[in-house]
Design a protein around this motif. Structure first.
Motif, PDB file in Angstrom:
ATOM      1  N   VAL A   1       4.925   4.681   7.769  1.00  0.00           N
ATOM      2  CA  VAL A   1       6.194   4.248   8.346  1.00  0.00           C
ATOM      3  C   VAL A   1       7.251   5.344   8.241  1.00  0.00           C
ATOM      4  O   VAL A   1       8.082   5.508   9.140  1.00  0.00           O
ATOM      5  CB  VAL A   1       6.670   2.947   7.682  1.00  0.00           C
ATOM      6  N   SER A   2       7.256   6.109   7.156  1.00  0.00           N
ATOM      7  CA  SER A   2       8.227   7.200   7.049  1.00  0.00           C
ATOM      8  C   SER A   2       8.011   8.222   8.161  1.00  0.00           C
ATOM      9  O   SER A   2       8.981   8.732   8.740  1.00  0.00           O
ATOM     10  CB  SER A   2       8.134   7.874   5.678  1.00  0.00           C
TER      11      SER A   2
ATOM     12  N   LEU B   1       3.511  15.292  14.458  1.00  0.00           N
ATOM     13  CA  LEU B   1       3.836  14.293  13.444  1.00  0.00           C
ATOM     14  C   LEU B   1       3.583  12.887  13.973  1.00  0.00           C
ATOM     15  O   LEU B   1       3.098  12.022  13.234  1.00  0.00           O
ATOM     16  CB  LEU B   1       5.290  14.438  13.012  1.00  0.00           C
ATOM     17  N   TRP B   2       3.895  12.645  15.250  1.00  0.00           N
ATOM     18  CA  TRP B   2       3.604  11.337  15.843  1.00  0.00           C
ATOM     19  C   TRP B   2       2.093  11.104  15.916  1.00  0.00           C
ATOM     20  O   TRP B   2       1.620   9.989  15.705  1.00  0.00           O
ATOM     21  CB  TRP B   2       4.228  11.232  17.229  1.00  0.00           C
TER      22      TRP B   2
ATOM     23  N   SER C   1       0.845  -1.188   0.000  1.00  0.00           N
ATOM     24  CA  SER C   1       0.000   0.000   0.000  1.00  0.00           C
ATOM     25  C   SER C   1       0.883   1.242   0.000  1.00  0.00           C
ATOM     26  O   SER C   1       2.015   1.223   0.508  1.00  0.00           O
ATOM     27  CB  SER C   1      -0.915   0.011   1.235  1.00  0.00           C
ATOM     28  N   TYR C   2       0.361   2.315  -0.593  1.00  0.00           N
ATOM     29  CA  TYR C   2       1.100   3.582  -0.561  1.00  0.00           C
ATOM     30  C   TYR C   2       1.199   4.128   0.858  1.00  0.00           C
ATOM     31  O   TYR C   2       2.027   4.997   1.154  1.00  0.00           O
ATOM     32  CB  TYR C   2       0.428   4.614  -1.476  1.00  0.00           C
ATOM     33  N   TRP C   3       0.335   3.608   1.773  1.00  0.00           N
ATOM     34  CA  TRP C   3       0.411   4.036   3.169  1.00  0.00           C
ATOM     35  C   TRP C   3       1.720   3.586   3.817  1.00  0.00           C
ATOM     36  O   TRP C   3       2.114   4.127   4.855  1.00  0.00           O
ATOM     37  CB  TRP C   3      -0.773   3.510   3.965  1.00  0.00           C
ATOM     38  N   LEU C   4       2.391   2.587   3.236  1.00  0.00           N
ATOM     39  CA  LEU C   4       3.697   2.187   3.756  1.00  0.00           C
ATOM     40  C   LEU C   4       4.669   3.357   3.694  1.00  0.00           C
ATOM     41  O   LEU C   4       5.456   3.580   4.627  1.00  0.00           O
ATOM     42  CB  LEU C   4       4.239   1.003   2.947  1.00  0.00           C
TER      43      LEU C   4
ATOM     44  N   ILE D   1      -2.724   8.304  13.321  1.00  0.00           N
ATOM     45  CA  ILE D   1      -3.937   8.458  12.505  1.00  0.00           C
ATOM     46  C   ILE D   1      -3.762   7.771  11.150  1.00  0.00           C
ATOM     47  O   ILE D   1      -4.660   7.057  10.670  1.00  0.00           O
ATOM     48  CB  ILE D   1      -4.264   9.955  12.324  1.00  0.00           C
ATOM     49  N   ALA D   2      -2.590   7.956  10.540  1.00  0.00           N
ATOM     50  CA  ALA D   2      -2.319   7.310   9.249  1.00  0.00           C
ATOM     51  C   ALA D   2      -2.336   5.796   9.385  1.00  0.00           C
ATOM     52  O   ALA D   2      -2.823   5.075   8.501  1.00  0.00           O
ATOM     53  CB  ALA D   2      -0.970   7.782   8.704  1.00  0.00           C
TER      54      ALA D   2
END
Length: 364
Positions: free
Chosen positions: A211-212, A280-281, A204-207, A286-287
């Motif tokens: 994770v980034s 950001l955390w 998935s593009y969510w990776l 949420i992401a």
């Protein structure tokens, strides 16, 4: 073996070579940082944030004989010079220590060599991570080995960016390089896995997004944790300077603690890092929830990784709230910050290695 597979295998090999090369250069940077601390000036307290005020620099508690009109008078007691370790309320003028170099040319040369070697090691490191990404044809953080190498790379990048912005952070070079060496050593010896494709849930593009963000957050929070830990040592050192009759630090400890920034500066730096990264955390969690809904059909399932991510978020939220509460500033808030970062570390190592869940992609 087809051509594509052979190319990927070669890229993976080059990635490993570059990571080991980076470790070798990081080791040289570590030795240069050690030389910087060893050969830097053992500066006097008066040259650091714990300086004696200029108008009382020569004053010592002593009894002196005062003669009036040639006659022997009484004795007067000169007060011990005031020690300046903290800024006044509303002031930002606490001077920082001279750093590991101690203000000497020799120490500064070793420091510049250490930074130069760190930059060179970072270049090897970054290219190694890039080749790993090419070899697997995806984001290079699909398992613990890849996450660890990328995490260390981002931590070094954060440090170098702060240096490029002319921030006084060279004092963090030694603990940073030491930690990076430990992280990479653990990655190549214990966590290493061959280049491979991901389980279906990770396609998935969510990776790239989730994770980034977790890597950038963790690397920055690490910088804040190091600053917080040094703050605790420096704060205790300054408190003892203000109480000369109490137990004193030895020569070596004083030599080290005189070269780091003032406790006020360390505390402020750590708070700014943590406060900046906290949103950001929050977005990282949420992401992750959005990705979980796409992969498993639910936003939250009380998976161990999800639970500890939330615990880490709560811990940092408590720290930031404590900083806004007068009774929890200083050391108490610092302890909270270290506990919060400990939660982050357990969320990574502990949950991935010792606890089984939907996020068990450690590859070890």
């Amino acid at each position: 073996m087809n051509l594509a597979a052979e190319v990927n295998e070669n890229l993976a090999h080059y990635s490993n070579v570059l990571i080991y090369s980076a470790m070798a250069v990081y080791t040289l940077a570590f030795l240069a940082h050690i030389a910087e601390w060893v050969f830097g000036s053992r500066s006097a307290v008066g040259r650091t944030a714990a300086a004696i005020t200029a108008d009382a620099a020569s004053a010592q508690r002593a009894k002196v004989t005062v003669r009036v009109g040639g006659q022997s008078g009484g004795t007067a007691v000169l007060e011990r010079p005031k020690i300046v370790t903290r800024s006044a309320a509303g002031s930002r003028d606490v001077p920082d220590g001279p750093g590991a170099a101690g203000g000497t040319e020799q120490g500064d040369v070793y420091g510049r060599i250490a930074v130069g070697l760190t930059v060179l090691a970072f270049l090897f490191h970054a290219v190694g991570v890039f080749f790993r990404a090419l070899s697997v044809q995806r984001a290079p953080w699909g398992n613990m080995y890849e996450f660890s190498t990328t995490f260390a790379m981002v931590a070094v990048a954060t440090y170098l960016v702060l240096l490029a912005l002319k921030k006084n952070v060279r004092w963090i070079g030694l603990p940073l390089v030491t930690t990076v060496l430990l992280d990479l050593g653990l990655a190549v010896s214990v966590l290493y896995t061959d280049s491979d494709q991901l389980v279906p849930a990770l396609h998935s593009y969510w990776l790239w997004i989730h994770v980034s963000c977790a890597i950038v957050s963790g690397a920055s929070l690490y910088i804040g944790a190091v600053s917080t830990l040094l703050y605790l040592f420096r704060d205790r050192y300054e408190a003892q300077l203000e109480n000369p009759e109490g137990k004193q630090y030895g020569r070596f400890a004083k030599s080290v603690l005189e070269r780091v920034p003032s406790a006020a500066s360390l505390d402020k730096f750590a708070y700014r890092i943590n406060a900046t990264i906290f949103p950001l955390w929050t977005f990282t969690i949420i992401a992750g929830a959005i990705w979980a809904e796409a992969a498993w059909g639910r936003y939250w399932g009380w998976d161990p990784k999800e639970v500890w991510s939330f615990i880490t978020w709560v811990a940092y939220a408590c720290y930031l709230h404590a900083r806004a509460t007068a009774g929890w500033k200083g050391r108490k808030a610092a302890y909270l910050a270290l506990i919060a970062f400990g939660c982050y570390l357990f969320n990574y190592y502990g949950v991935n290695i010792f606890i089984t869940g939907k996020h068990s992609y450690a590859g070890v």
